[in-house]
Design a protein around this motif. Structure first.
Motif, mmCIF file in Angstrom:
data_model
loop_
_atom_site.group_PDB
_atom_site.id
_atom_site.type_symbol
_atom_site.label_atom_id
_atom_site.label_comp_id
_atom_site.label_asym_id
_atom_site.label_seq_id
_atom_site.Cartn_x
_atom_site.Cartn_y
_atom_site.Cartn_z
ATOM 1 N N ARG A 73 0.864 -1.184 0.000
ATOM 2 C CA ARG A 73 0.000 0.000 0.000
ATOM 3 C C ARG A 73 0.895 1.227 0.000
ATOM 4 N N VAL A 74 0.660 2.130 -0.959
ATOM 5 C CA VAL A 74 1.403 3.376 -1.060
ATOM 6 C C VAL A 74 0.402 4.515 -0.916
ATOM 7 N N ALA A 75 0.702 5.439 -0.014
ATOM 8 C CA ALA A 75 -0.193 6.570 0.216
ATOM 9 C C ALA A 75 0.627 7.847 0.344
ATOM 10 N N ASP A 122 -9.515 1.515 -3.925
ATOM 11 C CA ASP A 122 -8.085 1.526 -4.228
ATOM 12 C C ASP A 122 -7.824 1.348 -5.717
ATOM 13 N N LEU A 151 0.315 10.894 -7.266
ATOM 14 C CA LEU A 151 1.228 9.873 -7.777
ATOM 15 C C LEU A 151 1.092 9.624 -9.285
ATOM 16 N N SER A 157 -4.731 9.641 -2.847
ATOM 17 C CA SER A 157 -3.305 9.714 -3.196
ATOM 18 C C SER A 157 -3.040 9.613 -4.694
ATOM 19 N N VAL A 158 -3.971 9.050 -5.457
ATOM 20 C CA VAL A 158 -3.755 8.825 -6.896
ATOM 21 C C VAL A 158 -3.323 10.095 -7.634
ATOM 22 N N TYR A 160 5.457 10.078 1.731
ATOM 23 C CA TYR A 160 4.986 8.779 1.275
ATOM 24 C C TYR A 160 4.871 7.838 2.463
ATOM 25 N N VAL A 181 -3.112 1.966 -4.206
ATOM 26 C CA VAL A 181 -3.056 3.401 -3.952
ATOM 27 C C VAL A 181 -4.479 3.872 -3.685
#
Length: 110
Positions: free
Chosen positions: A30-32, A55, A75, A71-72, A43, A67
């Motif tokens: 998971r990246v936020a 997500d 990024l 946050s999208v 990050y 993501v």
């Protein structure tokens, strides 16, 4: 016009699979992005077993990164990578939207 997709590097996909294998269960990265850090945004990385309904799922070579929808936009066009150097091994985001980042590379500004 559609946003530029977020991608997962081969090394990041390999590392996610390695961690899941070591844990004995499939895991996703998971990246936020959240406010904070010395440059305004930072990050966050976490390993999870399941995603949320909203997500964005980024897949490569049998591995997945997630993501959240907030946050999208931060990024868009980024590559999620895994880098091994002499003193560190870590997930990193190569973000074309970041105008500057701190010395440690964890926080950034847009």
């Amino acid at each position: 016009m559609a946003a530029t997709p977020i991608t997962l590097s081969a090394s990041a996909a390999h590392r996610i699979r390695e961690i899941g294998h070591a844990e004995g269960k499939p895991l996703m990265l998971r990246v936020a992005v959240e406010g904070g850090g010395c440059s305004g945004f930072q990050y966050l990385f976490d390993l999870v077993e399941a995603g949320e309904a909203d997500d964005l799922r980024v897949e490569r070579d049998g591995a997945s990164a997630l993501v959240d929808d907030v946050s999208v936009p931060f990024l868009a066009g980024s590559e999620i990578d895994f880098v091994e150097e002499l003193a560190t091994a870590e997930f990193r985001v190569r973000n074309p939207n970041a105008k500057s980042s701190c010395g440690c590379g964890v926080s950034f500004s847009i």
